[in-house]
Write an enzyme that holds these catalytic residues in place. Sequence first.
Site, mmCIF file in Angstrom:
data_model
loop_
_atom_site.group_PDB
_atom_site.id
_atom_site.type_symbol
_atom_site.label_atom_id
_atom_site.label_comp_id
_atom_site.label_asym_id
_atom_site.label_seq_id
_atom_site.Cartn_x
_atom_site.Cartn_y
_atom_site.Cartn_z
ATOM 1 N N SER A 28 -8.908 36.550 37.358
ATOM 2 C CA SER A 28 -10.155 35.798 37.433
ATOM 3 C C SER A 28 -10.720 35.679 36.023
ATOM 4 O O SER A 28 -10.896 36.680 35.334
ATOM 5 C CB SER A 28 -11.164 36.524 38.327
ATOM 6 O OG SER A 28 -12.460 36.002 38.090
ATOM 7 N N MET A 56 -13.527 39.392 50.905
ATOM 8 C CA MET A 56 -14.339 39.780 49.740
ATOM 9 C C MET A 56 -14.621 41.280 49.798
ATOM 10 O O MET A 56 -15.100 41.793 50.804
ATOM 11 C CB MET A 56 -15.679 39.034 49.742
ATOM 12 C CG MET A 56 -15.608 37.554 49.396
ATOM 13 S SD MET A 56 -14.791 37.194 47.827
ATOM 14 C CE MET A 56 -15.837 38.065 46.645
ATOM 15 N N MET A 101 -19.661 28.813 41.190
ATOM 16 C CA MET A 101 -20.925 29.296 41.776
ATOM 17 C C MET A 101 -22.045 28.308 41.482
ATOM 18 O O MET A 101 -22.130 27.767 40.374
ATOM 19 C CB MET A 101 -21.293 30.649 41.169
ATOM 20 C CG MET A 101 -20.191 31.697 41.294
ATOM 21 S SD MET A 101 -20.770 33.294 40.717
ATOM 22 C CE MET A 101 -19.228 34.226 40.694
ATOM 23 N N HIS A 158 -7.558 32.636 39.043
ATOM 24 C CA HIS A 158 -8.600 32.540 40.063
ATOM 25 C C HIS A 158 -9.882 32.057 39.369
ATOM 26 O O HIS A 158 -10.336 32.689 38.414
ATOM 27 C CB HIS A 158 -8.793 33.927 40.683
ATOM 28 C CG HIS A 158 -9.848 34.016 41.738
ATOM 29 N ND1 HIS A 158 -9.590 33.791 43.077
ATOM 30 C CD2 HIS A 158 -11.173 34.325 41.664
ATOM 31 C CE1 HIS A 158 -10.698 33.967 43.781
ATOM 32 N NE2 HIS A 158 -11.676 34.289 42.951
ATOM 33 N N MET A 181 -17.962 29.192 45.759
ATOM 34 C CA MET A 181 -19.164 29.885 46.229
ATOM 35 C C MET A 181 -20.336 28.926 46.085
ATOM 36 O O MET A 181 -21.234 29.110 45.265
ATOM 37 C CB MET A 181 -19.370 31.169 45.404
ATOM 38 C CG MET A 181 -18.396 32.274 45.795
ATOM 39 S SD MET A 181 -18.233 33.542 44.538
ATOM 40 C CE MET A 181 -16.996 32.800 43.503
ATOM 41 N N HIS A 219 -12.166 29.469 44.050
ATOM 42 C CA HIS A 219 -13.027 30.157 45.012
ATOM 43 C C HIS A 219 -14.400 29.476 44.961
ATOM 44 O O HIS A 219 -15.142 29.640 44.000
ATOM 45 C CB HIS A 219 -13.099 31.637 44.583
ATOM 46 C CG HIS A 219 -13.963 32.495 45.445
ATOM 47 N ND1 HIS A 219 -14.272 33.795 45.116
ATOM 48 C CD2 HIS A 219 -14.579 32.263 46.634
ATOM 49 C CE1 HIS A 219 -15.037 34.319 46.053
ATOM 50 N NE2 HIS A 219 -15.250 33.410 46.989
ATOM 51 N N ASP A 228 -10.607 40.190 46.804
ATOM 52 C CA ASP A 228 -11.293 39.814 45.558
ATOM 53 C C ASP A 228 -12.529 40.676 45.367
ATOM 54 O O ASP A 228 -13.414 40.686 46.216
ATOM 55 C CB ASP A 228 -11.685 38.325 45.680
ATOM 56 C CG ASP A 228 -12.421 37.791 44.466
ATOM 57 O OD1 ASP A 228 -12.461 38.468 43.422
ATOM 58 O OD2 ASP A 228 -12.956 36.666 44.569
ATOM 59 N N ASP A 250 -13.868 31.069 39.740
ATOM 60 C CA ASP A 250 -15.036 31.302 40.583
ATOM 61 C C ASP A 250 -16.116 30.252 40.334
ATOM 62 O O ASP A 250 -16.793 30.279 39.311
ATOM 63 C CB ASP A 250 -15.599 32.694 40.286
ATOM 64 C CG ASP A 250 -14.681 33.798 40.773
ATOM 65 O OD1 ASP A 250 -14.390 33.822 41.984
ATOM 66 O OD2 ASP A 250 -14.243 34.620 39.945
HETATM 67 C C1 DX5 Z 1 -17.083 37.733 42.407
HETATM 68 C C2 DX5 Z 1 -15.883 36.871 42.173
HETATM 69 C C3 DX5 Z 1 -14.673 37.583 41.705
HETATM 70 C C4 DX5 Z 1 -14.816 38.273 40.381
HETATM 71 C C5 DX5 Z 1 -13.959 39.508 40.435
HETATM 72 O O1 DX5 Z 1 -18.073 36.941 42.963
HETATM 73 O O2 DX5 Z 1 -15.543 36.186 43.367
HETATM 74 O O3 DX5 Z 1 -13.545 36.716 41.679
HETATM 75 O O4 DX5 Z 1 -14.425 37.498 39.287
HETATM 76 O O5 DX5 Z 1 -14.232 40.257 39.322
HETATM 77 P P1 DX5 Z 1 -13.964 41.825 39.289
HETATM 78 O O6 DX5 Z 1 -12.485 42.010 39.415
HETATM 79 O O7 DX5 Z 1 -14.495 42.229 37.953
HETATM 80 O O8 DX5 Z 1 -14.720 42.437 40.436
HETATM 81 ZN ZN ZN Z 2 -13.628 35.098 43.347
#
Ligand code: DX5
Ligand code: ZN
Length: 232
Positions: free
Chosen positions: A9, A138, A38, A34, A69, A67, A176, A36
């Site tokens: 990620s 999650m 948001m 990956h 969000m 992903h 994740d 993210d």
């Molecule tokens: C959190 C994300 C994850 C995040 C994971 O909202 O969905 O993908 O990047 O990061 P770590 O491995 O640091 O928890």
């Molecule tokens: Zn994620």
Amino acid sequence: MRPAQVGASILTADLLHLAEQIELAETAGVDFFHLDVMDGMFVPNITFGPVMIETVRRATTLPIDVHLMIEAPERYLEAFIEAGASTLTLHVEATSHLHSALQTLKRHEVRAGITLNPATPLVLLEEVLPMADQLLVMSVNPGFGGQSFIPGALNKIERAHAMIELVNPRCNLEVDGGIKASNIGRIRSAGADMFVVGSGVFNDEATVNDSVAELRGALDRAATSGNRVHHT
Ligand code: DX5
Ligand code: ZN
């Protein structure tokens, strides 16, 4: 059991040197990236949109696991597909139209992922799991990198694994949040086959190469001890 895949990620990567970070992770042997997305609504944080997916797409040939969000993700599916996403993962909490969103993904031949927040029960997947290419459990509350793995997630992963075996055995099980070399073995043993790692890959304590090697080592040890249990 399906081979274990480690995904990086980029949330905690040095975005000023993103191309180098991607290259380092790729050389270290990660299986996918990956990303993210948001929106500051579904989760408190805001990150990036399709432009970032397009940018990463130009830097790697590895699969890009997006992903989402964001509220009502159905508004943006085409934009992320055009940007080069390999998989789009949608939160069951974020849309009232998950089924039709998954149909859209199928139509575009992009991999379809579904996911749930830690408080959301697996039973909500009953009608849609057969349509999914991957289920993401999650193991932190989404929004930020660097959080701690929620211990109760292990049991949820076990139950998700059982559900997948029953209704859709070709579906990948991804986890994740808070994954490190210290717990990845247990998560593997619970049935997961895709591991998203952010701060466990991109951090100030170790090189990307060493971090990925440590994760792989822990996965190998889990496989060996799993076999031992199996044969005794
Ligand atoms: C959190 C994300 C994850 C995040 C994971 O909202 O969905 O993908 O990047 O990061 P770590 O491995 O640091 O928890
Ligand atoms: Zn994620």
